[in-house]
Structures are given as C-alpha cells and as structure tokens.
Design a protein around this motif. Sequence first.
Motif, PDB file in Angstrom:
ATOM      1  N   ALA A 252      36.819   7.524   4.707  1.00 13.12           N
ATOM      2  CA  ALA A 252      35.619   7.585   5.536  1.00 13.12           C
ATOM      3  C   ALA A 252      35.518   8.964   6.176  1.00 13.12           C
ATOM      4  CB  ALA A 252      35.658   6.505   6.621  1.00 13.12           C
ATOM      5  N   THR A 253      34.348   9.582   6.089  1.00 12.50           N
ATOM      6  CA  THR A 253      34.152  10.896   6.690  1.00 12.50           C
ATOM      7  C   THR A 253      32.830  10.929   7.445  1.00 12.50           C
ATOM      8  OG1 THR A 253      32.918  11.951   4.877  1.00 12.50           O
ATOM      9  CG2 THR A 253      35.319  11.908   4.697  1.00 12.50           C
ATOM     10  N   THR A 254      32.811  11.701   8.523  1.00 15.34           N
ATOM     11  CA  THR A 254      31.586  11.942   9.288  1.00 15.34           C
ATOM     12  C   THR A 254      31.461  13.438   9.521  1.00 15.34           C
ATOM     13  OG1 THR A 254      31.950   9.838  10.440  1.00 15.34           O
ATOM     14  CG2 THR A 254      30.263  11.308  11.319  1.00 15.34           C
ATOM     15  N   THR A 255      30.306  14.001   9.160  1.00 14.73           N
ATOM     16  CA  THR A 255      30.075  15.438   9.306  1.00 14.73           C
ATOM     17  C   THR A 255      28.776  15.671  10.065  1.00 14.73           C
ATOM     18  OG1 THR A 255      31.194  15.891   7.204  1.00 14.73           O
ATOM     19  CG2 THR A 255      29.772  17.628   8.089  1.00 14.73           C
ATOM     20  N   PRO A 256      28.797  16.386  11.199  1.00 15.36           N
ATOM     21  CA  PRO A 256      27.561  16.700  11.913  1.00 15.36           C
ATOM     22  C   PRO A 256      26.680  17.637  11.084  1.00 15.36           C
ATOM     23  CG  PRO A 256      29.500  17.004  13.320  1.00 15.36           C
ATOM     24  CD  PRO A 256      29.994  16.866  11.923  1.00 15.36           C
ATOM     25  N   LEU A 257      25.414  17.287  10.957  1.00  6.35           N
ATOM     26  CA  LEU A 257      24.461  18.118  10.226  1.00  6.35           C
ATOM     27  C   LEU A 257      23.675  19.003  11.182  1.00  6.35           C
ATOM     28  CD1 LEU A 257      23.151  15.455   7.690  1.00  6.35           C
ATOM     29  CD2 LEU A 257      25.037  17.079   7.405  1.00  6.35           C
ATOM     30  N   ASP A 258      23.164  18.389  12.248  1.00  5.81           N
ATOM     31  CA  ASP A 258      22.461  19.133  13.294  1.00  5.81           C
ATOM     32  C   ASP A 258      22.735  18.424  14.612  1.00  5.81           C
ATOM     33  OD1 ASP A 258      20.706  16.908  13.456  1.00  5.81           O
ATOM     34  OD2 ASP A 258      19.340  17.788  11.997  1.00  5.81           O
ATOM     35  N   GLY A 259      21.969  18.741  15.648  1.00  8.79           N
ATOM     36  CA  GLY A 259      22.245  18.173  16.952  1.00  8.79           C
ATOM     37  C   GLY A 259      22.045  16.674  17.049  1.00  8.79           C
ATOM     38  N   ASP A 260      21.302  16.088  16.127  1.00 13.51           N
ATOM     39  CA  ASP A 260      20.974  14.661  16.206  1.00 13.51           C
ATOM     40  C   ASP A 260      21.455  13.834  15.021  1.00 13.51           C
ATOM     41  OD1 ASP A 260      19.693  14.890  18.637  1.00 13.51           O
ATOM     42  OD2 ASP A 260      17.726  15.209  17.756  1.00 13.51           O
ATOM     43  N   HIS A 261      21.904  14.471  13.943  1.00  9.80           N
ATOM     44  CA  HIS A 261      22.187  13.734  12.717  1.00  9.80           C
ATOM     45  C   HIS A 261      23.584  14.045  12.177  1.00  9.80           C
ATOM     46  CE1 HIS A 261      17.752  13.964  12.882  1.00  9.80           C
ATOM     47  NE2 HIS A 261      17.804  12.750  12.365  1.00  9.80           N
ATOM     48  N   VAL A 262      24.161  13.026  11.553  1.00 13.32           N
ATOM     49  CA  VAL A 262      25.442  13.177  10.871  1.00 13.32           C
ATOM     50  C   VAL A 262      25.320  12.606   9.467  1.00 13.32           C
ATOM     51  CG1 VAL A 262      26.761  13.019  13.025  1.00 13.32           C
ATOM     52  CG2 VAL A 262      26.360  10.947  11.654  1.00 13.32           C
ATOM     53  N   ARG A 263      26.210  13.063   8.612  1.00 11.03           N
ATOM     54  CA  ARG A 263      26.378  12.460   7.290  1.00 11.03           C
ATOM     55  C   ARG A 263      27.619  11.591   7.346  1.00 11.03           C
ATOM     56  NH1 ARG A 263      28.716  15.110   1.668  1.00 11.03           N
ATOM     57  NH2 ARG A 263      28.193  13.354   0.298  1.00 11.03           N
ATOM     58  N   LEU A 264      27.456  10.329   7.041  1.00  9.25           N
ATOM     59  CA  LEU A 264      28.567   9.382   7.002  1.00  9.25           C
ATOM     60  C   LEU A 264      28.787   8.973   5.554  1.00  9.25           C
ATOM     61  CD1 LEU A 264      30.598   7.394   8.321  1.00  9.25           C
ATOM     62  CD2 LEU A 264      28.686   5.788   8.583  1.00  9.25           C
ATOM     63  N   THR A 265      30.005   9.123   5.059  1.00  8.46           N
ATOM     64  CA  THR A 265      30.310   8.730   3.686  1.00  8.46           C
ATOM     65  C   THR A 265      31.484   7.762   3.669  1.00  8.46           C
ATOM     66  OG1 THR A 265      31.961  10.421   3.143  1.00  8.46           O
ATOM     67  CG2 THR A 265      29.645  11.062   2.955  1.00  8.46           C
ATOM     68  N   LEU A 266      31.424   6.842   2.736  1.00  6.89           N
ATOM     69  CA  LEU A 266      32.527   5.916   2.486  1.00  6.89           C
ATOM     70  C   LEU A 266      32.829   5.908   0.999  1.00  6.89           C
ATOM     71  CD1 LEU A 266      31.428   2.817   4.623  1.00  6.89           C
ATOM     72  CD2 LEU A 266      33.088   4.568   5.257  1.00  6.89           C
ATOM     73  N   ARG A 267      34.100   6.012   0.679  1.00  9.19           N
ATOM     74  CA  ARG A 267      34.546   5.825  -0.696  1.00  9.19           C
ATOM     75  C   ARG A 267      35.618   4.747  -0.705  1.00  9.19           C
ATOM     76  NH1 ARG A 267      34.547  11.151  -4.634  1.00  9.19           N
ATOM     77  NH2 ARG A 267      32.272  11.273  -4.738  1.00  9.19           N
ATOM     78  N   HIS A 268      35.349   3.678  -1.472  1.00  6.07           N
ATOM     79  CA  HIS A 268      36.243   2.531  -1.538  1.00  6.07           C
ATOM     80  C   HIS A 268      36.868   2.429  -2.931  1.00  6.07           C
ATOM     81  CE1 HIS A 268      33.959   1.218   1.995  1.00  6.07           C
ATOM     82  NE2 HIS A 268      32.861   1.201   1.266  1.00  6.07           N
ATOM     83  N   ARG A 269      38.091   1.907  -2.970  1.00  9.58           N
ATOM     84  CA  ARG A 269      38.677   1.490  -4.241  1.00  9.58           C
ATOM     85  C   ARG A 269      39.631   0.337  -3.974  1.00  9.58           C
ATOM     86  NH1 ARG A 269      42.464   6.722  -5.924  1.00  9.58           N
ATOM     87  NH2 ARG A 269      43.996   6.568  -4.230  1.00  9.58           N
ATOM     88  N   VAL A 270      39.911  -0.437  -5.015  1.00  8.29           N
ATOM     89  CA  VAL A 270      40.775  -1.603  -4.897  1.00  8.29           C
ATOM     90  C   VAL A 270      41.906  -1.493  -5.904  1.00  8.29           C
ATOM     91  CG1 VAL A 270      38.865  -3.063  -4.103  1.00  8.29           C
ATOM     92  CG2 VAL A 270      39.456  -3.009  -6.535  1.00  8.29           C
ATOM     93  N   ARG A 271      42.988  -2.155  -5.577  1.00  4.30           N
ATOM     94  CA  ARG A 271      44.110  -2.192  -6.504  1.00  4.30           C
ATOM     95  C   ARG A 271      43.719  -2.997  -7.738  1.00  4.30           C
ATOM     96  NH1 ARG A 271      48.474   1.021  -7.238  1.00  4.30           N
ATOM     97  NH2 ARG A 271      50.199  -0.132  -8.217  1.00  4.30           N
ATOM     98  N   SER A 272      44.021  -2.464  -8.908  1.00  3.25           N
ATOM     99  CA  SER A 272      43.627  -3.121 -10.153  1.00  3.25           C
ATOM    100  C   SER A 272      44.270  -4.496 -10.288  1.00  3.25           C
ATOM    101  CB  SER A 272      44.023  -2.240 -11.339  1.00  3.25           C
ATOM    102  OG  SER A 272      43.772  -2.911 -12.555  1.00  3.25           O
ATOM    103  N   PHE A 273      43.489  -5.437 -10.810  1.00  5.27           N
ATOM    104  CA  PHE A 273      43.986  -6.781 -11.097  1.00  5.27           C
ATOM    105  C   PHE A 273      44.427  -6.917 -12.550  1.00  5.27           C
ATOM    106  CE2 PHE A 273      41.634  -7.496  -7.232  1.00  5.27           C
ATOM    107  CZ  PHE A 273      42.363  -8.475  -6.573  1.00  5.27           C
TER     108      PHE A 273
END
Length: 362
Positions: A252-273
Amino acid sequence: MVSLPAHPLTPFPRGWYLASYSDELKVGEVKPLQLFGRDVVLFRDAGGVAHIADAYCPHLGAHLGHGGKVVGGCIRCPFHGWTFDGASGECRTASPGDPVPPKARLDRWPTVEASSMILVWFHEQRAAPTWDVGELADFDEPGWSAWHHKDWRLRARIQDIAENDADFCHTPAVHDFTDAAPRVEMDAEGARCSWQLRTNIKLAAFGVPALPGLPRFSPTEISVTRWGLSLGWIYQSMQLPMGLRFRTQTLATTTPLDGDHVRLTLRHRVRSFGARPLTSVVLRSYSHLFNNIVAEDIAIWEHKIYRTRPVASRSDWAILRFRRWARQFYDPVTYDAAFGRVGGPELASNSEPADATALQES
C-alpha cells in the motif's frame, strides 16, 4: 472544486514516496508527473536506470515530460534539443555550435528503485535522504500469485490515511468483517513502525457459506510494517476450515499530488493454492474485499477534519502513539506550532496505555 477544510499539517511530509511501479516505466520511456504540488519528469535511461527531475527545461521552459526523449543516459528537450544527464542533472549539449552555459542543469530528485517500486525522496528544503526503506519481508519469496492492482486519486491528506493503520477501533464500527477490534502489539524504531494484530475474520466476508459444522469466524494474524507515512507492507495469515491456511500480501502506498489530493495504490497477491484457476478466484475475492474496505475508509477520509487535540478514549492509545512517532517527518517548529504546544505526555508502554485523561492532552 472546493478545497479541503483547513489542515494544521503540511500535505507534504518528509520521506520516500512511490513515483511509479517499476513495471509502469519501460526503458527509454518518459512520463510527466505531478508530485508534491510540482511538475516533474520521470524517465528510464538507456541503461535502465530511473530518474526524476524538475519538469521544465532551464533554457526556455519547455516541459520535458511532453515530447522529451531519452538519449543514452540523458533526457533531450523537445524544444531546442538540449540534453541533460539523468544521474547529475548537468547539461551535456546545448544548441548546435554553442558552448554549454555554466548554470544549465536540471534539479534532480533523489530516486531509488527497490521492491518493484521507483521511490522519490521529498524534503521541503531539498535536503538529502536521512533514512532508507527496509526490505519487504518475503517479497521475493516464490509461490505467490500475480499482483492485483487498484489505484485511487482522492481528496485527502496523507496524515489521515497513515493514521488509519493505528485506528483499530474503527474496524468493527465501519467494516463488517470482524467480530471485535483486534488485539494489537505496536513497535516503532526510526522511520519504521509496525503492528502485529490478532483477530477473528468472518468467513462470510470471503463468500464462505454458513453451513452446519463450519465456523463463522477464522483466527487471523496480520503484520503491518510502515516506512514513513507513505509505504505499507501488509501480511496476513488466516486459518481456514479443514486445516487450510490462506496467506496474503498487500503493498500500500500513498503519494501527495498537490495540496488537496493524494494517489493511493494497493497491490495484492495471495499464496498459490497449486491450481491457477483456484488461485485466481481467491485473489479476485480477496482483492475485492480489501478494496471495498478501503473504499469505506475513503468515504470518511474525504470528508473529515483533523483534530489536533481529539477527545480520545483509552482505546485510542495506538493512534496517539503513532502521532508521536510521525512527528519526525515534519519540520519541528511548524509541527509544534500546528499543535499549539511543544512535547506531550509519554505513554506507559505498548501494552499498557495511559489513562484517557492523559491521552486527551496529546
């Protein structure tokens, strides 16, 4: 669009931030970005090294991210063809036949690439980095699925989003997947803060039907490690019926873009079955659940204000300890001015929070 309500803290704390995932930038590619209220250019030189610099050419102000090209280890201005070295920012060539002006250079941003991320360092006075992002536990371990990616651009401040990691009491109140707030251990050292959580998750949240003989809840252990206010590494292990174990990882990452907005990203993975179709179904189910949980938080983040002196209860000890840890990412003078005080009471320990009266003073 109406600006966010007045916030006592700067939207741009010091630290490392995600500029791009590594697989989003090819060799020779040039991209314009807005980070921290500034226009910058991101490019990967011919040798595969990623660079970030101020976007505008010092010659006559062309934006290097719109039409600029990679030439070896340099970026070439689309306007007059001046080239600038990615590693140093120095101008290598000017207009044909002209000597390079001594002051011709690009201001670079400290940039590193690690754990499949291109990270950029921010300091309001352009000071050099003072800490590094640690290794993500088991990041390179084989046997995991592909990544599932989700990206938001939202109206919020990074401090509110980062504090959510320590706000354990909101989980049963906002998200219908646990029976109670988790049991928590918290540790902080330098720019790293981590939590160990134990809770019971409703199997119905993962689509498991309520059948006779099946438990309603599954014991779950969650490990969260955060570097600065931007980067979070979340590891979950859930005990399923019939002796099965479900393991997940989320970046999970959060990066400020300007004074009012951020970019929030999520990258998920699971253990293989072991079976790719089953792994893909489980990944989609887990990603959908996690992203919906975050969407519920976003609805609050985008409309809340920041209380510097919250009317806190005993259960809020982790939030207030997190705030004390987070002070290091702000200019001390402006931080203390925002909170209207210098210092504050110390909490007894991670497992024995101070009483509610003391908490309210922090």
